[in-house]
Write a protein that holds these residues in place. Sequence first.
Motif, PDB file in Angstrom:
ATOM      1  N   THR A 169     -38.362  13.252   9.507  1.00 45.81           N
ATOM      2  CA  THR A 169     -37.091  13.402  10.221  1.00 45.81           C
ATOM      3  C   THR A 169     -35.918  13.272   9.271  1.00 45.81           C
ATOM      4  N   LEU A 170     -34.841  13.980   9.633  1.00 41.98           N
ATOM      5  CA  LEU A 170     -33.577  13.918   8.911  1.00 41.98           C
ATOM      6  C   LEU A 170     -32.519  13.386   9.875  1.00 41.98           C
ATOM      7  N   LYS A 171     -31.970  12.239   9.554  1.00 46.13           N
ATOM      8  CA  LYS A 171     -30.916  11.653  10.373  1.00 46.13           C
ATOM      9  C   LYS A 171     -29.581  11.862   9.660  1.00 46.13           C
ATOM     10  N   MET A 172     -28.605  12.494  10.389  1.00 43.77           N
ATOM     11  CA  MET A 172     -27.314  12.822   9.791  1.00 43.77           C
ATOM     12  C   MET A 172     -26.185  12.129  10.535  1.00 43.77           C
ATOM     13  N   GLU A 173     -25.097  11.879   9.824  1.00 39.14           N
ATOM     14  CA  GLU A 173     -23.913  11.299  10.454  1.00 39.14           C
ATOM     15  C   GLU A 173     -23.248  12.309  11.387  1.00 39.14           C
ATOM     16  N   ALA A 174     -23.287  13.581  11.024  1.00 45.24           N
ATOM     17  CA  ALA A 174     -22.650  14.636  11.826  1.00 45.24           C
ATOM     18  C   ALA A 174     -23.649  15.203  12.830  1.00 45.24           C
ATOM     19  N   SER A 175     -23.126  15.906  13.812  1.00 43.46           N
ATOM     20  CA  SER A 175     -23.996  16.616  14.752  1.00 43.46           C
ATOM     21  C   SER A 175     -24.621  17.807  14.051  1.00 43.46           C
ATOM     22  N   ALA A 176     -25.683  18.375  14.634  1.00 40.68           N
ATOM     23  CA  ALA A 176     -26.380  19.496  14.018  1.00 40.68           C
ATOM     24  C   ALA A 176     -25.458  20.693  13.857  1.00 40.68           C
ATOM     25  N   SER A 177     -24.664  20.987  14.875  1.00 44.34           N
ATOM     26  CA  SER A 177     -23.781  22.155  14.809  1.00 44.34           C
ATOM     27  C   SER A 177     -22.704  21.974  13.754  1.00 44.34           C
ATOM     28  N   LYS A 178     -22.158  20.769  13.641  1.00 45.64           N
ATOM     29  CA  LYS A 178     -21.119  20.515  12.649  1.00 45.64           C
ATOM     30  C   LYS A 178     -21.699  20.560  11.242  1.00 45.64           C
ATOM     31  N   ALA A 179     -22.941  20.111  11.126  1.00 47.43           N
ATOM     32  CA  ALA A 179     -23.591  20.141   9.823  1.00 47.43           C
ATOM     33  C   ALA A 179     -23.847  21.572   9.373  1.00 47.43           C
ATOM     34  N   MET A 180     -24.217  22.430  10.308  1.00 47.61           N
ATOM     35  CA  MET A 180     -24.490  23.815   9.953  1.00 47.61           C
ATOM     36  C   MET A 180     -23.197  24.576   9.659  1.00 47.61           C
TER      37      MET A 180
ATOM     38  N   GLY B 274     -19.788  27.134  10.559  1.00 50.70           N
ATOM     39  CA  GLY B 274     -19.697  28.579  10.664  1.00 50.70           C
ATOM     40  C   GLY B 274     -20.366  29.130  11.911  1.00 50.70           C
ATOM     41  N   LEU B 275     -20.793  30.397  11.808  1.00 48.88           N
ATOM     42  CA  LEU B 275     -21.432  31.084  12.933  1.00 48.88           C
ATOM     43  C   LEU B 275     -22.718  30.389  13.357  1.00 48.88           C
ATOM     44  N   LYS B 276     -23.506  29.892  12.361  1.00 53.32           N
ATOM     45  CA  LYS B 276     -24.753  29.199  12.695  1.00 53.32           C
ATOM     46  C   LYS B 276     -24.469  27.940  13.497  1.00 53.32           C
ATOM     47  N   GLY B 277     -23.368  27.265  13.163  1.00 56.72           N
ATOM     48  CA  GLY B 277     -23.003  26.058  13.893  1.00 56.72           C
ATOM     49  C   GLY B 277     -22.664  26.359  15.339  1.00 56.72           C
ATOM     50  N   ILE B 278     -21.976  27.524  15.554  1.00 56.42           N
ATOM     51  CA  ILE B 278     -21.617  27.908  16.928  1.00 56.42           C
ATOM     52  C   ILE B 278     -22.886  28.220  17.724  1.00 56.42           C
ATOM     53  N   LEU B 279     -23.815  28.943  17.083  1.00 61.06           N
ATOM     54  CA  LEU B 279     -25.047  29.323  17.770  1.00 61.06           C
ATOM     55  C   LEU B 279     -25.929  28.114  18.097  1.00 61.06           C
ATOM     56  N   ILE B 280     -25.889  27.110  17.250  1.00 55.83           N
ATOM     57  CA  ILE B 280     -26.786  25.967  17.441  1.00 55.83           C
ATOM     58  C   ILE B 280     -26.155  24.870  18.285  1.00 55.83           C
ATOM     59  N   LYS B 281     -24.850  24.994  18.586  1.00 58.54           N
ATOM     60  CA  LYS B 281     -24.158  23.932  19.308  1.00 58.54           C
ATOM     61  C   LYS B 281     -24.819  23.587  20.648  1.00 58.54           C
ATOM     62  N   PRO B 282     -25.338  24.582  21.415  1.00 58.82           N
ATOM     63  CA  PRO B 282     -26.001  24.214  22.668  1.00 58.82           C
ATOM     64  C   PRO B 282     -27.199  23.281  22.488  1.00 58.82           C
TER      65      PRO B 282
ATOM     66  N   LEU C 231     -30.168  18.135  22.296  1.00 54.80           N
ATOM     67  CA  LEU C 231     -31.587  17.965  21.970  1.00 54.80           C
ATOM     68  C   LEU C 231     -31.792  17.285  20.617  1.00 54.80           C
ATOM     69  N   LEU C 232     -30.809  17.460  19.721  1.00 50.70           N
ATOM     70  CA  LEU C 232     -30.944  16.950  18.361  1.00 50.70           C
ATOM     71  C   LEU C 232     -30.199  15.654  18.124  1.00 50.70           C
ATOM     72  N   HIS C 233     -29.561  15.111  19.163  1.00 54.09           N
ATOM     73  CA  HIS C 233     -28.828  13.858  18.986  1.00 54.09           C
ATOM     74  C   HIS C 233     -29.788  12.694  18.793  1.00 54.09           C
ATOM     75  N   ASP C 234     -29.331  11.736  17.976  1.00 57.37           N
ATOM     76  CA  ASP C 234     -30.083  10.491  17.821  1.00 57.37           C
ATOM     77  C   ASP C 234     -29.992   9.696  19.121  1.00 57.37           C
ATOM     78  N   LYS C 235     -30.852   8.700  19.264  1.00 54.45           N
ATOM     79  CA  LYS C 235     -30.889   7.898  20.494  1.00 54.45           C
ATOM     80  C   LYS C 235     -29.560   7.206  20.762  1.00 54.45           C
ATOM     81  N   ASP C 236     -28.889   6.805  19.691  1.00 53.30           N
ATOM     82  CA  ASP C 236     -27.617   6.105  19.884  1.00 53.30           C
ATOM     83  C   ASP C 236     -26.462   7.090  20.120  1.00 53.30           C
ATOM     84  N   GLY C 237     -26.765   8.397  20.109  1.00 54.01           N
ATOM     85  CA  GLY C 237     -25.741   9.400  20.383  1.00 54.01           C
ATOM     86  C   GLY C 237     -24.824   9.670  19.227  1.00 54.01           C
ATOM     87  N   LYS C 238     -25.102   9.108  18.049  1.00 56.37           N
ATOM     88  CA  LYS C 238     -24.247   9.313  16.878  1.00 56.37           C
ATOM     89  C   LYS C 238     -24.997  10.178  15.862  1.00 56.37           C
TER      90      LYS C 238
END
Length: 515
Positions: free
Chosen positions: A457-468, A470-478, A482-489
């Motif tokens: 697993t890869l745990k990031m400070e940013a959300s998946a969409s923000k990490a990606m 650009g256009l990929k971030g917009i597409l993955i935002k939905p 599903l990709l949030h950590d349990k603590d929501g951060k």
Amino acid sequence: MFINWHRKLVRWFIGIVGGTLVGLWIALHVLSSAPQLQAKLIDTLNANLDAEVELQSFEVSSFPTLRIHGSGLKLRLKNQENPAPFIEIRHFEVSGGLFGLMKRQRRFSSVDLEGLRITIPPHTPDDKGAGGKAATAVTGPVLIDHVNARDAELILVPKDPRKEPKIWAIHGLALESVGFNRSMPFTATLTNPIPTGEIATKGSFGPWVKGSPGMTPVSGRYTFDRADLNTIHGIGGILKSAGDFSGRLADIDVRGHTSTPDFRIDVGGTPVPLETDFHALVDGTNGNTYLKEVHATLQETPIEASGEIESQPGVKGRTVKLDIVIKNGRIQDVLRLAVKAKQPVMLGRIALQAKLLLPPGKTPVVDRLDLDGRFALEQTHFTDEGVQLQIATLSQRSQGKKPEDAPKKVYSDMQGRFVLRDGTLRLNPVGFDVPGASVQLTGTYGLRNQQLDFAGTLKMEASASKAMGGLKGILIKPFDPLLHDKDGKGALVPITIKGPREEPKFGLQWGKVFK
């Protein structure tokens, strides 16, 4: 009158001295007849060595000085199980002075030996009792002033009859002030079998212990030059060593230093300088070595070790068992020895604690080596620009920053448990931290094919969409929920790392995402 008296005195003196010398020569001739001296020699050896003696030939010449020639001398310890004689001498020559042999305790000036062979048997049940005999031995008279041996061999017989004995070729051996119940100074030069190299040693030997030669005291100093580690399958380099030893043949305490400027293993890494200071106990009857303390330096990495190098029943060769500790080393020193690369894969600090097992064999070390332990890396970075760029990009994206703003160097920390077996490194688990991200992985790395196969697993400070971005971030935002950590951060992403070490591929486990 005075002149005549003086002449008479001279004649009397000459007559008395001449008569005394003639009497001594006659007495010596009688006492040194071959049968009597041969019987005396056999009786003395039997009494002091607790042995059964064989002698093929024996000749004596008593003028102008006493000389004894003999051949085919064999001594077998009483009740010994090993069929080989304890001592064999192909030919010997003894010379002695006139008056030395007329004393109650006969004394010879020199003994020259050719084809000396000493076979040390394994421990016997009465070793403890034999030690008591050594303790009660007293300093006795000198029997021989000088003993010189050429073309000699020292043979150590293992307990297991299926194992081959260890043989040392002794080019020169000199003993001084030789007697059965005394400590005798000696010097010797010999060839060590494995690793092959020349040993020069000087010290003292004795007093002799009847019935159990392994309990005979020995002490001195040695130098070991140009020891070829290539004769030990799986490692290489030219070693030199010097140190001191003391104790008994069966239990020798050795303290010394070794230097190997080009130490290497057959994984194919780069030769690395290795220095050690050690304290060990060596069983001279079977060659087993017990390492009490080893303070080593591999390039600039200090290593502490202890353990044993001993034979196993039914197995040819010796098994190495070590406990290894690195408290503050350099990861590049370890990797330079183990990994095929023009430059170290990674730079940084390493701490490690592991158990090492290396059984004997002719297969490569990487296939026989067994390591089990834990490690920690601090302030590390990869030397490959492509890998370092991917790490820097991962760090930037995990913080929600632009990848193009990534610094050239990103330092990371790593820790985990590892097992190296059958040429494969298994990490379970390993943690890898960079600014903005934390990775947890399990998987394998093949030391021979240098292939990575990890998942985690890869745990990031940013959300998946923000990490990606650009256009990929917009597409993955939905998919952010599903990709949030349990603590929501931040995001928690299941990932894979596969492929060759030089070009690893990072992937996303979509099955786990939706699961």
